[in-house]
Design a protein around this motif. Structure first.
Motif, PDB file in Angstrom:
ATOM      1  N   ASN A 118      10.735   6.375   2.424  1.00 39.65           N
ATOM      2  CA  ASN A 118      11.621   7.008   1.235  1.00 39.65           C
ATOM      3  C   ASN A 118      12.474   6.022   0.482  1.00 39.65           C
ATOM      4  N   LEU A 119      11.930   4.708   0.512  1.00 41.68           N
ATOM      5  CA  LEU A 119      12.681   3.688  -0.192  1.00 41.68           C
ATOM      6  C   LEU A 119      12.141   3.481  -1.529  1.00 41.68           C
ATOM      7  N   GLY A 120      10.847   4.068  -1.878  1.00 41.06           N
ATOM      8  CA  GLY A 120      10.154   4.001  -2.934  1.00 41.06           C
ATOM      9  C   GLY A 120       9.221   4.977  -3.467  1.00 41.06           C
ATOM     10  N   ALA A 121       7.945   4.654  -3.970  1.00 38.63           N
ATOM     11  CA  ALA A 121       6.938   5.754  -4.336  1.00 38.63           C
ATOM     12  C   ALA A 121       5.767   4.870  -4.839  1.00 38.63           C
ATOM     13  N   SER A 122       4.811   5.575  -4.817  1.00 38.39           N
ATOM     14  CA  SER A 122       3.499   4.980  -5.283  1.00 38.39           C
ATOM     15  C   SER A 122       3.389   5.048  -6.723  1.00 38.39           C
ATOM     16  N   PHE A 123       2.760   4.265  -7.349  1.00 39.26           N
ATOM     17  CA  PHE A 123       2.756   4.319  -8.860  1.00 39.26           C
ATOM     18  C   PHE A 123       1.352   3.650  -9.163  1.00 39.26           C
ATOM     19  N   ARG A 124       0.630   4.071 -10.369  1.00 42.81           N
ATOM     20  CA  ARG A 124      -0.482   3.609 -10.984  1.00 42.81           C
ATOM     21  C   ARG A 124      -0.295   2.430 -12.135  1.00 42.81           C
ATOM     22  N   GLN A 125      -1.349   1.441 -12.160  1.00 43.26           N
ATOM     23  CA  GLN A 125      -1.108   0.255 -13.265  1.00 43.26           C
ATOM     24  C   GLN A 125      -2.441   0.058 -13.604  1.00 43.26           C
ATOM     25  N   VAL A 126      -2.295  -0.302 -14.901  1.00 39.45           N
ATOM     26  CA  VAL A 126      -3.681  -0.765 -15.844  1.00 39.45           C
ATOM     27  C   VAL A 126      -3.050  -2.114 -16.171  1.00 39.45           C
ATOM     28  N   HIS A 127      -4.284  -2.914 -16.344  1.00 35.37           N
ATOM     29  CA  HIS A 127      -3.980  -4.343 -16.755  1.00 35.37           C
ATOM     30  C   HIS A 127      -5.025  -4.864 -17.813  1.00 35.37           C
ATOM     31  N   THR A 128      -4.589  -5.807 -18.760  1.00 34.34           N
ATOM     32  CA  THR A 128      -5.523  -6.306 -19.522  1.00 34.34           C
ATOM     33  C   THR A 128      -6.746  -6.931 -19.381  1.00 34.34           C
ATOM     34  N   GLN A 129      -6.836  -7.453 -17.793  1.00 39.93           N
ATOM     35  CA  GLN A 129      -7.955  -8.028 -17.285  1.00 39.93           C
ATOM     36  C   GLN A 129      -8.844  -7.151 -16.557  1.00 39.93           C
ATOM     37  N   PHE A 130      -8.574  -6.027 -16.429  1.00 40.36           N
ATOM     38  CA  PHE A 130      -9.314  -5.171 -15.254  1.00 40.36           C
ATOM     39  C   PHE A 130      -9.563  -3.670 -16.187  1.00 40.36           C
ATOM     40  N   ALA A 131     -10.912  -3.323 -15.670  1.00 41.95           N
ATOM     41  CA  ALA A 131     -11.113  -1.867 -16.259  1.00 41.95           C
ATOM     42  C   ALA A 131     -10.292  -0.735 -15.064  1.00 41.95           C
ATOM     43  N   THR A 132     -10.070  -1.153 -14.028  1.00 44.43           N
ATOM     44  CA  THR A 132      -9.637  -0.332 -12.893  1.00 44.43           C
ATOM     45  C   THR A 132      -8.208   0.142 -13.137  1.00 44.43           C
ATOM     46  N   PRO A 141       3.941  13.271 -12.066  1.00 41.72           N
ATOM     47  CA  PRO A 141       2.589  13.778 -11.189  1.00 41.72           C
ATOM     48  C   PRO A 141       2.641  13.207 -10.003  1.00 41.72           C
ATOM     49  N   THR A 142       2.200  13.596  -9.015  1.00 41.73           N
ATOM     50  CA  THR A 142       2.024  13.373  -7.581  1.00 41.73           C
ATOM     51  C   THR A 142       1.140  12.241  -7.575  1.00 41.73           C
ATOM     52  N   TRP A 181       2.785   3.506 -14.281  1.00 40.76           N
ATOM     53  CA  TRP A 181       3.562   4.780 -14.238  1.00 40.76           C
ATOM     54  C   TRP A 181       3.986   5.220 -12.861  1.00 40.76           C
ATOM     55  N   TRP A 182       4.928   5.608 -12.403  1.00 38.77           N
ATOM     56  CA  TRP A 182       5.532   6.127 -11.304  1.00 38.77           C
ATOM     57  C   TRP A 182       4.668   7.475 -10.916  1.00 38.77           C
ATOM     58  N   SER A 183       4.485   7.760  -9.656  1.00 41.16           N
ATOM     59  CA  SER A 183       4.231   9.049  -9.229  1.00 41.16           C
ATOM     60  C   SER A 183       5.725   9.781  -8.525  1.00 41.16           C
ATOM     61  N   SER A 184       5.491  10.969  -8.131  1.00 37.60           N
ATOM     62  CA  SER A 184       6.618  11.465  -7.512  1.00 37.60           C
ATOM     63  C   SER A 184       6.573  11.456  -5.997  1.00 37.60           C
ATOM     64  N   THR A 185       5.359  10.961  -5.640  1.00 39.94           N
ATOM     65  CA  THR A 185       5.129  10.777  -3.839  1.00 39.94           C
ATOM     66  C   THR A 185       5.876   9.560  -3.513  1.00 39.94           C
ATOM     67  N   PRO A 186       6.895   9.796  -2.679  1.00 47.51           N
ATOM     68  CA  PRO A 186       7.531   8.789  -2.065  1.00 47.51           C
ATOM     69  C   PRO A 186       6.734   8.130  -0.983  1.00 47.51           C
ATOM     70  N   THR A 187       7.252   6.837  -0.669  1.00 49.91           N
ATOM     71  CA  THR A 187       6.597   6.189   0.509  1.00 49.91           C
ATOM     72  C   THR A 187       7.127   6.643   1.652  1.00 49.91           C
TER      73      THR A 187
END
Length: 123
Positions: free
Chosen positions: A90-104, A16-17, A81-87
């Motif tokens: 072009n040395l990295g990318a955006s990703f999404r993260q969930v954590h046990t201590q947050f609902a975001t 996903p982007t 989880w990675w996205s396919s959208t590069p920084t």
């Protein structure tokens, strides 16, 4: 289909982007999306697993991630989880993260030397 220059997704699927992740997060309300996507309970997640309902059926699990040094961390605490959208460099990318201590569900950017999970989207 989204550009998959590394050829990591099978035919008919793509990583996903950034915008596709944003659509998912916004659908489940920005501040609550992580909880609505996380597996509920503490079978895999460390307590407190804030807001976890798995309302979306995504069943986010806390696989942690790998530092660029090769060390694996945060297993049972976070899922990323990675996205396919590069920084922009072009040395990295955006990703999404969930954590046990947050609902975001956070959006972050890291170098591609880090290791995160991948969740695919059907074309």
């Amino acid at each position: 289909a989204v550009n998959d220059s590394r050829k990591i997704a099978p035919a008919g699927w793509h990583v996903p982007t950034h915008d596709e992740w944003l659509t998912l997060v916004n659908f489940y309300t920005f501040n609550l999306a992580g909880g609505k996507l996380k597996e509920s309970g503490t079978k895999h997640w460390e307590s407190p697993n804030v807001g976890a309902t798995n309302e979306g059926g995504f069943t986010a699990l806390p696989g942690g991630f790998r530092y660029n040094s090769g060390e694996f961390v945060h297993i049972s605490k976070s899922g990323s989880w990675w996205s396919s959208t590069p920084t922009s460099d072009n040395l990295g990318a955006s990703f999404r993260q969930v954590h046990t201590q947050f609902a975001t569900m956070a959006q972050l950017y890291y170098a591609s030397a880090y290791g995160f999970s991948v969740r695919l989207v059907k074309d």
